[in-house]
Design a protein around this motif. Structure first.
Motif, PDB file in Angstrom:
ATOM      1  N   PHE A 113       0.826  -1.210   0.000  1.00 42.58           N
ATOM      2  CA  PHE A 113       0.000   0.000   0.000  1.00 42.58           C
ATOM      3  C   PHE A 113       0.858   1.257   0.000  1.00 42.58           C
ATOM      4  N   ARG A 114       1.888   1.255   0.797  1.00 37.33           N
ATOM      5  CA  ARG A 114       2.744   2.450   0.874  1.00 37.33           C
ATOM      6  C   ARG A 114       3.319   2.779  -0.504  1.00 37.33           C
ATOM      7  N   GLU A 115       3.824   1.767  -1.205  1.00 35.47           N
ATOM      8  CA  GLU A 115       4.366   1.984  -2.551  1.00 35.47           C
ATOM      9  C   GLU A 115       3.285   2.468  -3.519  1.00 35.47           C
ATOM     10  N   GLN A 116       2.115   1.831  -3.476  1.00 37.65           N
ATOM     11  CA  GLN A 116       1.026   2.205  -4.376  1.00 37.65           C
ATOM     12  C   GLN A 116       0.520   3.618  -4.086  1.00 37.65           C
ATOM     13  N   MET A 117       0.427   3.964  -2.811  1.00 37.54           N
ATOM     14  CA  MET A 117      -0.035   5.301  -2.421  1.00 37.54           C
ATOM     15  C   MET A 117       0.930   6.369  -2.894  1.00 37.54           C
ATOM     16  N   GLN A 118       2.205   6.133  -2.701  1.00 40.63           N
ATOM     17  CA  GLN A 118       3.205   7.107  -3.140  1.00 40.63           C
ATOM     18  C   GLN A 118       3.169   7.257  -4.658  1.00 40.63           C
ATOM     19  N   SER A 119       3.003   6.148  -5.374  1.00 37.49           N
ATOM     20  CA  SER A 119       2.912   6.199  -6.837  1.00 37.49           C
ATOM     21  C   SER A 119       1.674   6.950  -7.308  1.00 37.49           C
ATOM     22  N   ALA A 120       0.590   6.899  -6.509  1.00 38.35           N
ATOM     23  CA  ALA A 120      -0.663   7.567  -6.862  1.00 38.35           C
ATOM     24  C   ALA A 120      -0.682   9.032  -6.412  1.00 38.35           C
ATOM     25  N   GLY A 121       0.421   9.518  -5.849  1.00 39.38           N
ATOM     26  CA  GLY A 121       0.494  10.915  -5.442  1.00 39.38           C
ATOM     27  C   GLY A 121      -0.016  11.212  -4.051  1.00 39.38           C
ATOM     28  N   PHE A 122      -0.195  10.185  -3.241  1.00 42.36           N
ATOM     29  CA  PHE A 122      -0.613  10.379  -1.860  1.00 42.36           C
ATOM     30  C   PHE A 122       0.594  10.835  -1.035  1.00 42.36           C
ATOM     31  N   THR A 123       0.356  11.590   0.027  1.00 44.49           N
ATOM     32  CA  THR A 123       1.398  11.803   1.033  1.00 44.49           C
ATOM     33  C   THR A 123       1.173  10.739   2.087  1.00 44.49           C
ATOM     34  N   VAL A 124       2.236  10.056   2.486  1.00 47.46           N
ATOM     35  CA  VAL A 124       2.097   8.891   3.368  1.00 47.46           C
ATOM     36  C   VAL A 124       3.118   8.956   4.487  1.00 47.46           C
ATOM     37  N   ASP A 125       2.643   8.761   5.708  1.00 43.82           N
ATOM     38  CA  ASP A 125       3.512   8.638   6.870  1.00 43.82           C
ATOM     39  C   ASP A 125       3.112   7.375   7.622  1.00 43.82           C
ATOM     40  N   ASP A 128       2.958   4.734  14.550  1.00 42.52           N
ATOM     41  CA  ASP A 128       2.367   3.710  15.425  1.00 42.52           C
ATOM     42  C   ASP A 128       1.734   2.568  14.626  1.00 42.52           C
ATOM     43  N   GLY A 129       2.375   2.176  13.526  1.00 41.98           N
ATOM     44  CA  GLY A 129       1.903   1.058  12.728  1.00 41.98           C
ATOM     45  C   GLY A 129       0.747   1.384  11.799  1.00 41.98           C
ATOM     46  N   VAL A 130       0.354   2.655  11.708  1.00 43.91           N
ATOM     47  CA  VAL A 130      -0.769   3.068  10.874  1.00 43.91           C
ATOM     48  C   VAL A 130      -0.252   3.972   9.759  1.00 43.91           C
ATOM     49  N   LEU A 131      -0.649   3.670   8.518  1.00 45.95           N
ATOM     50  CA  LEU A 131      -0.343   4.567   7.412  1.00 45.95           C
ATOM     51  C   LEU A 131      -1.368   5.694   7.433  1.00 45.95           C
ATOM     52  N   ALA A 132      -0.915   6.933   7.332  1.00 44.65           N
ATOM     53  CA  ALA A 132      -1.820   8.081   7.352  1.00 44.65           C
ATOM     54  C   ALA A 132      -1.255   9.159   6.449  1.00 44.65           C
ATOM     55  N   GLY A 133      -2.134  10.015   5.967  1.00 43.25           N
ATOM     56  CA  GLY A 133      -1.697  11.115   5.115  1.00 43.25           C
ATOM     57  C   GLY A 133      -2.858  11.697   4.364  1.00 43.25           C
ATOM     58  N   LYS A 134      -2.588  12.089   3.118  1.00 47.21           N
ATOM     59  CA  LYS A 134      -3.617  12.699   2.269  1.00 47.21           C
ATOM     60  C   LYS A 134      -3.596  12.042   0.898  1.00 47.21           C
ATOM     61  N   THR A 135      -4.800  11.883   0.338  1.00 42.30           N
ATOM     62  CA  THR A 135      -4.913  11.329  -1.005  1.00 42.30           C
ATOM     63  C   THR A 135      -4.402  12.362  -2.006  1.00 42.30           C
ATOM     64  N   SER A 136      -4.359  12.002  -3.265  1.00 42.97           N
ATOM     65  CA  SER A 136      -3.875  12.922  -4.295  1.00 42.97           C
ATOM     66  C   SER A 136      -4.752  14.160  -4.424  1.00 42.97           C
ATOM     67  N   ASP A 137      -6.030  14.078  -3.990  1.00 46.82           N
ATOM     68  CA  ASP A 137      -6.883  15.273  -4.032  1.00 46.82           C
ATOM     69  C   ASP A 137      -6.961  15.985  -2.681  1.00 46.82           C
TER      70      ASP A 137
END
Length: 162
Positions: A113-125, A128-137
């Motif tokens: 998911f982290r790789e796919q999210m970054q490829s889709a333009g998401f910001t990802v952090d 505590d074991g949880v991926l969080a950030g903002k979608t491309s929009d």
């Protein structure tokens, strides 16, 4: 009544697009926070709207990874959706919450998911074991994953501002 007319075809379409697996439950909430329509894993469709209330039984359906996408992001390959909740937001931002089962260990799914999210333009952090950030929009999201057996995991993806 307009909402009811829109929900009936949606419920029928949802029930028609699957197979006889475990099924997927779907709920749609209106602006007032009340459930307007729901489809249970058993195929029971319940609709409650001003001027109309009823239920009917349709064949079970199951959403999979190919049937779901958020801003260009699909679910882990081979995943099935257990629950899908859509809320209109009650005058605020709406939200989508999807609970899914993936056929791989939680760490492997998280890395994918982290790789796919970054490829889709998401910001990802990762915190505590949880991926969080903002979608491309720019909509905030969280992705929580947990082991659910041998080489399987259960995930919950929540997106607000939809």
């Amino acid at each position: 009544m307009k909402r009811t007319l829109l929900i009936l075809p949606l419920a029928a379409a949802l029930a028609a697009c699957g197979n006889e697996g475990d099924g997927t439950s779907v709920s749609i909430k209106g602006d007032d926070g009340n459930t307007v329509a729901s489809v249970g894993k058993d195929g029971r469709v319940a609709i409650k709207a001003p001027g109309f209330e009823g239920s009917l039984k349709l064949p079970k359906f199951e959403f999979g990874a190919d049937n779901f996408e958020v801003d260009g992001l699909k679910l882990y390959p081979g995943s099935t959706i257990a629950n899908l909740n859509v809320e209109s937001g009650n005058g605020k931002e709406g939200s989508v919450k999807v609970q899914f089962d993936a056929p791989a260990a939680a760490a492997q799914v998280q890395n994918w998911f982290r790789e796919q999210m970054q490829s889709a333009g998401f910001t990802v952090d990762l915190k505590d074991g949880v991926l969080a950030g903002k979608t491309s929009d720019g909509s905030p999201f969280t992705l929580k994953l947990a082991p659910a057996g041998d080489a399987t995991s259960r995930g919950t993806l929540s997106v607000t501002g939809t």
